[in-house]
Design a protein around this motif. Structure first.
Motif, PDB file in Angstrom:
ATOM      1  N   THR A   1       0.837  -1.206   0.000  1.00 43.63           N
ATOM      2  CA  THR A   1       0.000   0.000   0.000  1.00 43.63           C
ATOM      3  C   THR A   1       0.865   1.247   0.000  1.00 43.63           C
ATOM      4  OG1 THR A   1      -1.710  -1.193   1.210  1.00 43.63           O
ATOM      5  CG2 THR A   1      -1.833   1.211   1.228  1.00 43.63           C
ATOM      6  N   TRP A   2       1.916   1.232   0.803  1.00 45.05           N
ATOM      7  CA  TRP A   2       2.808   2.389   0.850  1.00 45.05           C
ATOM      8  C   TRP A   2       3.479   2.607  -0.506  1.00 45.05           C
ATOM      9  CZ3 TRP A   2       8.101   2.892   0.213  1.00 45.05           C
ATOM     10  CH2 TRP A   2       8.605   4.148   0.500  1.00 45.05           C
ATOM     11  N   LEU A   3       3.907   1.531  -1.163  1.00 48.24           N
ATOM     12  CA  LEU A   3       4.544   1.659  -2.476  1.00 48.24           C
ATOM     13  C   LEU A   3       3.580   2.237  -3.507  1.00 48.24           C
ATOM     14  CD1 LEU A   3       6.637  -1.624  -2.660  1.00 48.24           C
ATOM     15  CD2 LEU A   3       7.504   0.721  -2.462  1.00 48.24           C
ATOM     16  N   VAL A   4       2.331   1.802  -3.488  1.00 46.34           N
ATOM     17  CA  VAL A   4       1.334   2.317  -4.429  1.00 46.34           C
ATOM     18  C   VAL A   4       1.101   3.801  -4.184  1.00 46.34           C
ATOM     19  CG1 VAL A   4      -1.121   2.220  -5.016  1.00 46.34           C
ATOM     20  CG2 VAL A   4       0.207   0.118  -4.872  1.00 46.34           C
ATOM     21  N   ILE A   5       0.950   4.189  -2.930  1.00 44.48           N
ATOM     22  CA  ILE A   5       0.718   5.601  -2.594  1.00 44.48           C
ATOM     23  C   ILE A   5       1.921   6.449  -2.984  1.00 44.48           C
ATOM     24  CG2 ILE A   5       0.433   7.202  -0.659  1.00 44.48           C
ATOM     25  CD1 ILE A   5      -1.313   5.037   0.660  1.00 44.48           C
ATOM     26  N   ASP A   6       3.121   5.953  -2.713  1.00 41.20           N
ATOM     27  CA  ASP A   6       4.320   6.709  -3.053  1.00 41.20           C
ATOM     28  C   ASP A   6       4.475   6.854  -4.570  1.00 41.20           C
ATOM     29  OD1 ASP A   6       6.812   8.036  -2.264  1.00 41.20           O
ATOM     30  OD2 ASP A   6       7.794   6.306  -3.218  1.00 41.20           O
ATOM     31  N   ASN A   7       4.186   5.815  -5.320  1.00 41.35           N
ATOM     32  CA  ASN A   7       4.278   5.909  -6.785  1.00 41.35           C
ATOM     33  C   ASN A   7       3.243   6.876  -7.340  1.00 41.35           C
ATOM     34  OD1 ASN A   7       6.454   4.213  -7.117  1.00 41.35           O
ATOM     35  ND2 ASN A   7       5.197   2.387  -7.310  1.00 41.35           N
ATOM     36  N   ARG A   8       2.055   6.886  -6.776  1.00 40.74           N
ATOM     37  CA  ARG A   8       1.043   7.838  -7.231  1.00 40.74           C
ATOM     38  C   ARG A   8       1.459   9.269  -6.919  1.00 40.74           C
ATOM     39  NH1 ARG A   8      -4.549   4.787  -5.561  1.00 40.74           N
ATOM     40  NH2 ARG A   8      -4.431   3.198  -7.180  1.00 40.74           N
ATOM     41  N   ARG A   9       2.039   9.477  -5.740  1.00 38.22           N
ATOM     42  CA  ARG A   9       2.514  10.810  -5.376  1.00 38.22           C
ATOM     43  C   ARG A   9       3.615  11.261  -6.336  1.00 38.22           C
ATOM     44  NH1 ARG A   9       6.912  12.708  -3.500  1.00 38.22           N
ATOM     45  NH2 ARG A   9       7.735  10.650  -3.085  1.00 38.22           N
ATOM     46  N   ARG A  10       4.530  10.371  -6.638  1.00 36.83           N
ATOM     47  CA  ARG A  10       5.620  10.702  -7.556  1.00 36.83           C
ATOM     48  C   ARG A  10       5.090  10.985  -8.961  1.00 36.83           C
ATOM     49  NH1 ARG A  10       9.182   6.263  -7.248  1.00 36.83           N
ATOM     50  NH2 ARG A  10       9.747   7.105  -5.237  1.00 36.83           N
ATOM     51  N   ASP A  11       4.116  10.198  -9.414  1.00 36.98           N
ATOM     52  CA  ASP A  11       3.521  10.428 -10.734  1.00 36.98           C
ATOM     53  C   ASP A  11       2.827  11.785 -10.801  1.00 36.98           C
ATOM     54  OD1 ASP A  11       4.439   7.992 -11.579  1.00 36.98           O
ATOM     55  OD2 ASP A  11       2.499   6.962 -11.368  1.00 36.98           O
ATOM     56  N   ARG A  12       2.127  12.151  -9.722  1.00 33.52           N
ATOM     57  CA  ARG A  12       1.491  13.476  -9.690  1.00 33.52           C
ATOM     58  C   ARG A  12       2.539  14.583  -9.746  1.00 33.52           C
ATOM     59  NH1 ARG A  12      -1.899  11.409  -5.723  1.00 33.52           N
ATOM     60  NH2 ARG A  12      -0.674  12.435  -4.093  1.00 33.52           N
ATOM     61  N   ALA A  13       3.641  14.409  -9.020  1.00 36.43           N
ATOM     62  CA  ALA A  13       4.705  15.422  -9.031  1.00 36.43           C
ATOM     63  C   ALA A  13       5.326  15.536 -10.420  1.00 36.43           C
ATOM     64  CB  ALA A  13       5.779  15.071  -7.997  1.00 36.43           C
ATOM     65  N   VAL A  14       5.510  14.411 -11.094  1.00 36.52           N
ATOM     66  CA  VAL A  14       6.086  14.441 -12.446  1.00 36.52           C
ATOM     67  C   VAL A  14       5.137  15.158 -13.399  1.00 36.52           C
ATOM     68  CG1 VAL A  14       6.694  12.990 -14.423  1.00 36.52           C
ATOM     69  CG2 VAL A  14       7.574  12.432 -12.162  1.00 36.52           C
ATOM     70  N   ARG A  15       3.851  14.825 -13.334  1.00 35.02           N
ATOM     71  CA  ARG A  15       2.879  15.496 -14.207  1.00 35.02           C
ATOM     72  C   ARG A  15       2.798  16.978 -13.908  1.00 35.02           C
ATOM     73  NH1 ARG A  15      -0.254  10.899 -13.201  1.00 35.02           N
ATOM     74  NH2 ARG A  15      -1.468  12.043 -11.663  1.00 35.02           N
ATOM     75  N   TRP A  16       2.907  17.361 -12.649  1.00 35.37           N
ATOM     76  CA  TRP A  16       2.822  18.771 -12.269  1.00 35.37           C
ATOM     77  C   TRP A  16       4.023  19.555 -12.792  1.00 35.37           C
ATOM     78  CZ3 TRP A  16      -0.460  22.252 -10.529  1.00 35.37           C
ATOM     79  CH2 TRP A  16       0.040  23.441 -10.011  1.00 35.37           C
ATOM     80  N   HIS A  17       5.212  18.979 -12.679  1.00 39.24           N
ATOM     81  CA  HIS A  17       6.436  19.707 -13.037  1.00 39.24           C
ATOM     82  C   HIS A  17       6.857  19.524 -14.490  1.00 39.24           C
ATOM     83  CE1 HIS A  17       7.367  21.329  -9.167  1.00 39.24           C
ATOM     84  NE2 HIS A  17       7.249  20.153  -8.587  1.00 39.24           N
ATOM     85  N   GLN A  18       6.185  18.680 -15.251  1.00 44.06           N
ATOM     86  CA  GLN A  18       6.585  18.446 -16.639  1.00 44.06           C
ATOM     87  C   GLN A  18       6.571  19.716 -17.493  1.00 44.06           C
ATOM     88  OE1 GLN A  18       7.793  15.434 -17.659  1.00 44.06           O
ATOM     89  NE2 GLN A  18       8.435  16.583 -19.454  1.00 44.06           N
ATOM     90  N   PRO A  19       5.526  20.561 -17.430  1.00 39.24           N
ATOM     91  CA  PRO A  19       5.568  21.800 -18.226  1.00 39.24           C
ATOM     92  C   PRO A  19       6.716  22.726 -17.813  1.00 39.24           C
ATOM     93  CG  PRO A  19       3.348  21.403 -17.408  1.00 39.24           C
ATOM     94  CD  PRO A  19       4.239  20.400 -16.756  1.00 39.24           C
ATOM     95  N   ASP A  20       7.020  22.763 -16.522  1.00 44.14           N
ATOM     96  CA  ASP A  20       8.130  23.594 -16.049  1.00 44.14           C
ATOM     97  C   ASP A  20       9.464  23.082 -16.584  1.00 44.14           C
ATOM     98  OD1 ASP A  20       6.168  24.882 -14.595  1.00 44.14           O
ATOM     99  OD2 ASP A  20       6.603  23.783 -12.749  1.00 44.14           O
TER     100      ASP A  20
END
Length: 166
Positions: free
Chosen positions: A34-53
């Motif tokens: 569960t922790w791995l799934v949550i951490d991967n989702r958090r990282r994916d959100r951060a990547v999507r957020w910072h991709q335009p930057d």
């Protein structure tokens, strides 16, 4: 006791401790997955957020690298017109992520545009040799501004990479 009686001996019940260890291992596996799934989702959100930057800073780096090959001259250097678009994208990225130091890059690139040589600098230099020091100072200022912008871009990209890696 006959052999038949020996086989009929009661079998002791399954150990309660083996059930506890199995449940504990299953619980730990559930928590870790569960922790791995949550951490991967958090990282994916951060990547999507910072991709335009990151894309804006990468585009700026390409233009800065092309500008560093020659001295910028007003009206002659085509990258100066492209620099306006790059600065605009960097300002949008600055509004998108105000905690990243995009303002430094924007300031350096705008100062670079101010230090561009005049369009007919060669003719003016041929007419008045005293302008050589002024034109050399402008060319040096261009180089300083480009290196400052390049280091600002590297800092932004490094910060984005650290945020998306962890």
């Amino acid at each position: 006791m006959t052999t038949k009686d020996a086989t009929m001996l009661p079998v002791p019940p399954a150990s309660a401790s083996s059930w506890t260890w199995g449940a504990l291992i299953a619980l730990v596996a559930l928590v870790v997955s569960t922790w791995l799934v949550i951490d991967n989702r958090r990282r994916d959100r951060a990547v999507r957020w910072h991709q335009p930057d990151y894309d804006a800073s990468s585009g700026a780096l390409l233009v800065v690298n092309r500008l560093s090959l020659t001295t910028a001259v007003e009206g002659v250097t085509p990258e100066l017109r492209e620099l306006v678009d790059v600065v605009s994208r960097l300002r949008i990225a600055q509004q998108h992520s105000p905690d990243l130091p995009f303002a430094v890059i924007v300031a350096e690139l705008e100062a670079y545009r101010v230090h561009a040589l005049p369009e007919r600098h060669a003719d003016r230099l041929a007419a008045d040799g005293r302008l050589l020091d002024d034109y050399l100072a402008l060319a040096r200022a261009q180089g300083v501004r480009l290196e400052a912008a390049r280091s600002g871009i590297a800092r932004v990209q490094r910060t984005i990479e650290e945020r998306t890696r962890n």
